[in-house]
Enzyme design. Structure first.
Site, PDB file in Angstrom:
ATOM      1  N   GLU A  85       0.803  -1.220   0.000  1.00  0.00           N
ATOM      2  CA  GLU A  85       0.000   0.000   0.000  1.00  0.00           C
ATOM      3  C   GLU A  85       0.835   1.269   0.000  1.00  0.00           C
ATOM      4  OE1 GLU A  85      -2.197  -1.406   3.444  1.00  0.00           O
ATOM      5  OE2 GLU A  85      -1.339   0.214   4.622  1.00  0.00           O
ATOM      6  N   CYS A 106       7.249  -6.973   7.221  1.00  0.00           N
ATOM      7  CA  CYS A 106       8.434  -6.418   7.879  1.00  0.00           C
ATOM      8  C   CYS A 106       8.890  -7.387   8.961  1.00  0.00           C
ATOM      9  CB  CYS A 106       8.091  -5.071   8.502  1.00  0.00           C
ATOM     10  SG  CYS A 106       9.502  -4.267   9.303  1.00  0.00           S
ATOM     11  N   GLU A 157      10.670  -1.923   6.565  1.00  0.00           N
ATOM     12  CA  GLU A 157      11.789  -1.165   7.116  1.00  0.00           C
ATOM     13  C   GLU A 157      12.743  -0.857   5.951  1.00  0.00           C
ATOM     14  OE1 GLU A 157      12.877   0.492   9.751  1.00  0.00           O
ATOM     15  OE2 GLU A 157      14.702   0.731   8.577  1.00  0.00           O
ATOM     16  N   SER A 188      12.108   6.948   6.873  1.00  0.00           N
ATOM     17  CA  SER A 188      11.834   6.669   8.283  1.00  0.00           C
ATOM     18  C   SER A 188      12.373   5.278   8.620  1.00  0.00           C
ATOM     19  CB  SER A 188      10.318   6.710   8.520  1.00  0.00           C
ATOM     20  OG  SER A 188      10.021   6.327   9.830  1.00  0.00           O
ATOM     21  N   SER A 211      12.209   6.242  14.363  1.00  0.00           N
ATOM     22  CA  SER A 211      11.042   5.863  15.167  1.00  0.00           C
ATOM     23  C   SER A 211      11.551   5.434  16.539  1.00  0.00           C
ATOM     24  CB  SER A 211      10.284   4.709  14.484  1.00  0.00           C
ATOM     25  OG  SER A 211       9.743   5.165  13.271  1.00  0.00           O
ATOM     26  N   LEU A 212      11.451   6.332  17.493  1.00  0.00           N
ATOM     27  CA  LEU A 212      12.058   6.107  18.811  1.00  0.00           C
ATOM     28  C   LEU A 212      11.053   5.459  19.778  1.00  0.00           C
ATOM     29  CD1 LEU A 212      14.666   6.627  20.446  1.00  0.00           C
ATOM     30  CD2 LEU A 212      13.740   8.882  21.050  1.00  0.00           C
ATOM     31  N   HIS A 213       9.920   6.109  19.947  1.00  0.00           N
ATOM     32  CA  HIS A 213       8.778   5.605  20.734  1.00  0.00           C
ATOM     33  C   HIS A 213       9.001   5.456  22.242  1.00  0.00           C
ATOM     34  CE1 HIS A 213       7.164   5.213  16.816  1.00  0.00           C
ATOM     35  NE2 HIS A 213       7.635   4.015  16.554  1.00  0.00           N
ATOM     36  N   CYS A 331       0.102   2.082   8.618  1.00  0.00           N
ATOM     37  CA  CYS A 331       0.902   1.201   7.784  1.00  0.00           C
ATOM     38  C   CYS A 331       0.486  -0.267   7.848  1.00  0.00           C
ATOM     39  CB  CYS A 331       2.319   1.485   8.239  1.00  0.00           C
ATOM     40  SG  CYS A 331       3.508   0.264   8.485  1.00  0.00           S
TER      41      CYS A 331
HETATM   42  N1  SAH Z   1       9.814   0.817   9.378  1.00  0.00           N
HETATM   43  C1  SAH Z   1       9.935   2.216   9.393  1.00  0.00           C
HETATM   44  C2  SAH Z   1       9.035   2.910   8.400  1.00  0.00           C
HETATM   45  C3  SAH Z   1       7.650   2.367   8.255  1.00  0.00           C
HETATM   46  S1  SAH Z   1       6.612   2.569   9.671  1.00  0.00           S
HETATM   47  C4  SAH Z   1       9.738   2.767  10.797  1.00  0.00           C
HETATM   48  O1  SAH Z   1       9.306   2.005  11.664  1.00  0.00           O
HETATM   49  O2  SAH Z   1      10.034   3.926  11.011  1.00  0.00           O
HETATM   50  C5  SAH Z   1       6.332   4.329   9.628  1.00  0.00           C
HETATM   51  C6  SAH Z   1       5.803   4.897  10.918  1.00  0.00           C
HETATM   52  O3  SAH Z   1       4.482   4.407  11.163  1.00  0.00           O
HETATM   53  C7  SAH Z   1       6.655   4.538  12.117  1.00  0.00           C
HETATM   54  O4  SAH Z   1       6.993   5.672  12.862  1.00  0.00           O
HETATM   55  C8  SAH Z   1       5.729   3.634  12.891  1.00  0.00           C
HETATM   56  O5  SAH Z   1       6.013   3.680  14.251  1.00  0.00           O
HETATM   57  C9  SAH Z   1       4.369   4.175  12.545  1.00  0.00           C
HETATM   58  N2  SAH Z   1       3.279   3.234  12.829  1.00  0.00           N
HETATM   59  C10 SAH Z   1       3.275   1.903  12.655  1.00  0.00           C
HETATM   60  N3  SAH Z   1       2.105   1.377  13.079  1.00  0.00           N
HETATM   61  C11 SAH Z   1       1.360   2.405  13.532  1.00  0.00           C
HETATM   62  C12 SAH Z   1       0.061   2.507  14.121  1.00  0.00           C
HETATM   63  N4  SAH Z   1      -0.710   1.431  14.302  1.00  0.00           N
HETATM   64  N5  SAH Z   1      -0.383   3.739  14.459  1.00  0.00           N
HETATM   65  C13 SAH Z   1       0.378   4.833  14.256  1.00  0.00           C
HETATM   66  N6  SAH Z   1       1.614   4.808  13.716  1.00  0.00           N
HETATM   67  C14 SAH Z   1       2.105   3.605  13.371  1.00  0.00           C
HETATM   68 FE1  SF4 Z   2       8.430  -2.611  10.520  1.00  0.00          FE
HETATM   69 FE2  SF4 Z   2       8.228   0.051  10.876  1.00  0.00          FE
HETATM   70 FE3  SF4 Z   2       6.081  -1.578  11.218  1.00  0.00          FE
HETATM   71 FE4  SF4 Z   2       8.080  -1.660  12.964  1.00  0.00          FE
HETATM   72  S1  SF4 Z   2       6.736   0.118  12.543  1.00  0.00           S
HETATM   73  S2  SF4 Z   2       7.052  -3.446  12.060  1.00  0.00           S
HETATM   74  S3  SF4 Z   2       9.834  -1.317  11.648  1.00  0.00           S
HETATM   75  S4  SF4 Z   2       7.164  -1.199   9.332  1.00  0.00           S
END
Ligand code: SAH
Ligand code: SF4
Length: 354
Positions: A85, A106, A157, A188, A211-213, A331
């Site tokens: 997507e 991923c 990723e 990202s 993506s730190l979180h 995503c």
């Molecule tokens: N793998 C990379 C890029 C794809 S994810 C990464 O993790 O950065 C892109 C962003 O979408 C990331 O910051 C991820 O934390 C966020 N994301 C994933 N699932 C999500 C969700 N359910 N709600 C909000 N953001 C989400």
């Molecule tokens: Fe992969 Fe990014 Fe989703 Fe984590 S947030 S599973 S690294 S796509």
């Protein structure tokens, strides 16, 4: 009959020579398609043998337009019948951003992410990443819009698919192809230090998001299973190195999860961890997914307080609003949904997507 890809410069030149055609015809065809987003037939009309040029690697499978805001989710089907997507975000300011996928699934398996729940099926080729861009440019051109930003925030990723990512970035920025400014591209990542540094060396003005979180090692590892490989200390050193190499702020993505990482104490820990770094914090509202029953997004007062605390400490902070929540814009969510529907409908057949 074999065809030559629109991105294959030597191949197209050889074909053009064999046809004894005007050297400008390749440039006209590519400019019309990749820069202006003309429909396929119109752009191909500039070339004497249109049936010998291949433009697309993906088939548009479904289009979902949000009724709440300017988001459109595009579901594409690969040649081997996998779904991926892309999301088009039409921001009120007129700026248009495209979010693209870099992998099918991923391997990082983040607790909150629908894509992570699929596991990794395969990497996308650069042709498949570029076709998400091309088809979106064509769709937007039909609305009289131009694509302004490209973000690698879709499925996958990107730094686990580094070779194809770099081939994609090369094609996006090459003047004879898309000629996109690298300052308007953002990759990202969940945090792969070596690859982050290599990427910064190769594309110094391109933007990077981490993506730190969480800045608590245990919490981060619970949310991001693969995080054990790259401790927070190493990620901080990587950010310091990126700051030394470029004046552009690194974006820090921080998903706000109720009771997990959204307290005042968590905000203060984040401020402390980021002190001295040139960063821009993007606070993301959680789009809930069925597979993570234990997680919930922070409520509005908690999000506002968290953002205000960071701002008061002098951190550049954006509280992102959720776009396209009615079309499962997080995503991987729509692909998961489609796959489940597909499996239910075809339980007795052996064809499988994702
Ligand atoms: N793998 C990379 C890029 C794809 S994810 C990464 O993790 O950065 C892109 C962003 O979408 C990331 O910051 C991820 O934390 C966020 N994301 C994933 N699932 C999500 C969700 N359910 N709600 C909000 N953001 C989400
Ligand atoms: Fe992969 Fe990014 Fe989703 Fe984590 S947030 S599973 S690294 S796509």
């Amino acid at each position: 009959m074999s065809t030559v890809s629109i991105y294959d410069s030597p191949g197209l030149d050889q074909l053009r020579r064999s046809l004894k055609a005007d050297p400008l015809c390749v440039r006209r065809m590519r400019n019309g398609l990749l820069k202006q987003g003309l429909p396929d037939e119109t752009a191909l009309a500039a070339f004497p043998a249109p049936d010998q040029v291949s433009l697309h690697t993906l088939e548009l499978f479904q289009r979902h337009d949000s009724t709440l805001d300017g988001a459109t989710k595009l579901l594409f089907r690969t040649a081997d019948a996998l779904l991926i997507e892309s999301v088009i975000l039409r921001i009120a300011s007129g700026r248009t951003t495209l979010c693209i996928s870099s992998q099918v699934g991923c391997a990082v398996a983040c607790e909150f992410c629908a894509t992570g729940k699929m596991g990794l099926r395969r990497n996308l080729s650069s042709g498949e990443m570029l076709d998400q861009v091309l088809q979106s440019i064509q769709l937007l051109a039909g609305e009289g819009r131009r694509l302004r930003n490209i973000v690698f925030m879709g499925m996958g990723e990107p730094l686990h698919n580094e070779e194809q990512l770099c081939a994609t970035l090369d094609a996006l920025t090459l003047p004879e192809l898309f000629h996109f400014a690298s300052t308007r591209i953002l990759v990202s990542t969940v945090g792969v230090p070596d690859a982050m540094l290599r990427l910064a060396g190769r594309y110094p003005t391109m933007r990077v998001a981490l993506s730190l979180h969480s800045v608590d090692e245990n919490v981060r590892q619970r949310l991001i299973p693969l995080a054990w490989k790259y401790p927070l200390e190493q990620l901080r050193c990587t950010l310091e190195e990126l700051n030394r190499r470029s004046n552009a702020a690194v974006m820090i993505e921080y998903l706000l999860l109720a009771g997990v990482n959204d307290s005042l104490t968590n905000a203060r820990q984040l401020i402390e961890w980021l002190s001295g770094l040139n960063v821009h914090v993007n606070l993301i509202p959680y789009n809930s997914i069925e597979e993570a029953a234990g997680l919930a997004g922070s409520d509005e007062p908690a999000r506002t307080l968290f953002a205000a605390t960071l701002k008061a400490a002098g951190l550049k902070t954006t509280l992102r609003y959720s776009l396209g929540s009615d079309i499962a814009a997080a995503c991987g969510q729509l692909v998961r949904h489609e796959n489940r529907r597909h499996h239910q409908a075809r339980r007795s057949t052996s064809t499988e997507v994702c």
